[in-house]
Enzyme design. Sequence first.
Site, PDB file in Angstrom:
ATOM      1  N   GLU A   1       0.818  -1.216   0.000  1.00 27.28           N
ATOM      2  CA  GLU A   1       0.000   0.000   0.000  1.00 27.28           C
ATOM      3  C   GLU A   1       0.851   1.265   0.000  1.00 27.28           C
ATOM      4  OE1 GLU A   1      -2.501  -3.290   1.820  1.00 27.28           O
ATOM      5  OE2 GLU A   1      -0.429  -2.567   2.054  1.00 27.28           O
TER       6      GLU A   1
ATOM      7  N   PHE B   1     -12.012  -7.550  13.616  1.00 25.45           N
ATOM      8  CA  PHE B   1     -10.899  -7.976  12.776  1.00 25.45           C
ATOM      9  C   PHE B   1     -10.525  -6.887  11.771  1.00 25.45           C
ATOM     10  CE2 PHE B   1      -9.427 -10.145   8.834  1.00 25.45           C
ATOM     11  CZ  PHE B   1      -8.218 -10.600   9.330  1.00 25.45           C
ATOM     12  N   GLN B   2      -9.271  -6.518  11.757  1.00 26.43           N
ATOM     13  CA  GLN B   2      -8.705  -5.486  10.895  1.00 26.43           C
ATOM     14  C   GLN B   2      -9.377  -4.125  11.063  1.00 26.43           C
ATOM     15  OE1 GLN B   2      -8.402  -7.033   6.847  1.00 26.43           O
ATOM     16  NE2 GLN B   2      -6.371  -7.858   7.317  1.00 26.43           N
TER      17      GLN B   2
ATOM     18  N   LYS C   1     -18.085  -0.645   5.756  1.00 29.56           N
ATOM     19  CA  LYS C   1     -18.520  -1.633   4.770  1.00 29.56           C
ATOM     20  C   LYS C   1     -20.025  -1.549   4.527  1.00 29.56           C
ATOM     21  CE  LYS C   1     -17.407  -6.302   3.242  1.00 29.56           C
ATOM     22  NZ  LYS C   1     -16.692  -7.555   3.566  1.00 29.56           N
TER      23      LYS C   1
ATOM     24  N   MET D   1      24.377   8.482   2.733  1.00 30.05           N
ATOM     25  CA  MET D   1      24.299   9.752   3.453  1.00 30.05           C
ATOM     26  C   MET D   1      24.614   9.567   4.926  1.00 30.05           C
ATOM     27  SD  MET D   1      23.939  12.946   3.100  1.00 30.05           S
ATOM     28  CE  MET D   1      22.983  13.431   1.671  1.00 30.05           C
TER      29      MET D   1
END
Length: 577
Positions: free
Chosen positions: A67, A129-130, A179, A492
Amino acid sequence: METLKAKKVETKKQATIKISGAEAIIHCLVAEGVDLLYGYPGGAIMPVYDELYKFQDKLTHILARHEQGATHAAQGYARVTGKVGVAMATSGPGATNLITGIADAQIDSTPMVCITGQVHRHLLGSDAFQETDIIGISTPVTKWNYQITQASEIPEVLAKAFYIAKSGRPGPVLVDITKNAQMDEFDFSYEKCTGVRSYKPVPEPNIEAIDAAAEIINKAKKPLIVFGQGVILGEAEEELKSLVEKAGIPAAWTILGLSAMDTDHPLNVGMVGMHGNYAPNVLTNECDVLIAIGMRFDDRVTGRLSDYAKQAKIIHFDIDPAEIDKNVKTDVAVLGNSKETLSLVLPKIKENKHETWHNLFKEKYQIELDEIITPQLNPTKEGLTMGEVLNQINIASESKAVIVSDVGQHQMFACRYAKFKQTKSNITSGGLGTMGFALPAAIGAKMGAMDREVVAIIGDGGYQMTIQELGIIFQHKIPVKIVVLNNEHLGMVRQWQELFFDKRYASTVMTNPDFVKIAEGYRIKATRVSKREDLKGAVEEMMASKEPYFLEVRVEQEDNVFPMIPTGASVSEIRLK
């Protein structure tokens, strides 16, 4: 976050159709002109993906491999096109994986709309969940965010999201959609948002401030312009050029302002900041008027604030009132879109040359040319330098390529040595400094500008943070060019350890895989170069290719980027070695 009330405007009653929230989301995207988005599906966003499947003729969805890659690709697309980038993810870890890209877009003023799925409304707060409170998490790094819990909210909220993301000083917006809101049906109609109550994206220019700025500029003996990305976002490149040429003012750029003005323009004096050019940094503390245009006086630009341009009158052109006096106290603040404010000040500016002042820049440039630039571009040592690689790309591309750089030494070399003739050609992670940015951002940039060559310049460290996005290139045959400058170090950090930590190279040595074989595993043509006599031919072959191309260049391991302003030092204390 408190809801911003949409401005009510008199419009004709829109015809409605009864559809699901998920289908409404797709209709909203199409209505906003979105034809490309990046994302990753999951359970809480699945109804939207099901509708996407039905709209493949209108919307192209690119499956990222992570993502974070979706957000950086959306950023690259937005930066090269000026349009709003769109990224989408599911709830929980899918949403939290967007945060780095969102934070990057926020600090670099990149217009982006992120859509996340969320658990059913009745499960909110139950640790389902999630389930993650993505609104709470993203509030500090978004321009605006909102959680939709019923389908009927979708049109107004998404219209507002696109308006806020693009208007004024751009930025990222996140819309979280439960949802049930995706699945429920409602009577859908859509109107684009044209204003939001209490939100004034572009301040009205103050004519008294314009007059005051013009008077100070006209009286200046040693003026200096420092321009940033606000010039590009405001599409004020021509106005900037006209001001510079009419008043004869030397102009320097921040890394995000790079490409707003031709790098070879005789009045373009280079980059300010920690690894910027010697002349504009040192002479910042000798100018009598400093004109900042669309830049925010970042700490990497100013060095030690207590010693920054104290002798100069400061004129600050900016669209965001929050930037005025935030870091540097201004004498005159000119608020508004840079295109409009520069257009207003231009007729009031007197023609000038400032030849003596320019000669001082030329003298100091010669010092940098002799001590740093020439040895970097025409090295006598055996190992390849990053600067000479960039120079070969300039030659092969005729300085017309979009350069997308990651973060680290190679980024500073790219910003210092890449040449540009066209705006929106330098894409990099400025404020957040996100390693892993370049590969997905280059993919998004190429998909937004298929008629232009896009070259990603990446270090071996940052490359491995988002290397999985080679999968997009493989699946969709995106003809982006990838150059990994491999010094087998986190360059760096290693440079700082050498200069400031007595060469204690803690955790900066990289044991790398075979990058060529990895690229070939994704069916991408790949070449490795380690000798100077092979560099020119390899770069020319890469730039001539019509397909994706990977080039690994083994460069000098201890090639430091100079000049350098040490942390906490003044711009006058810039080091040449």
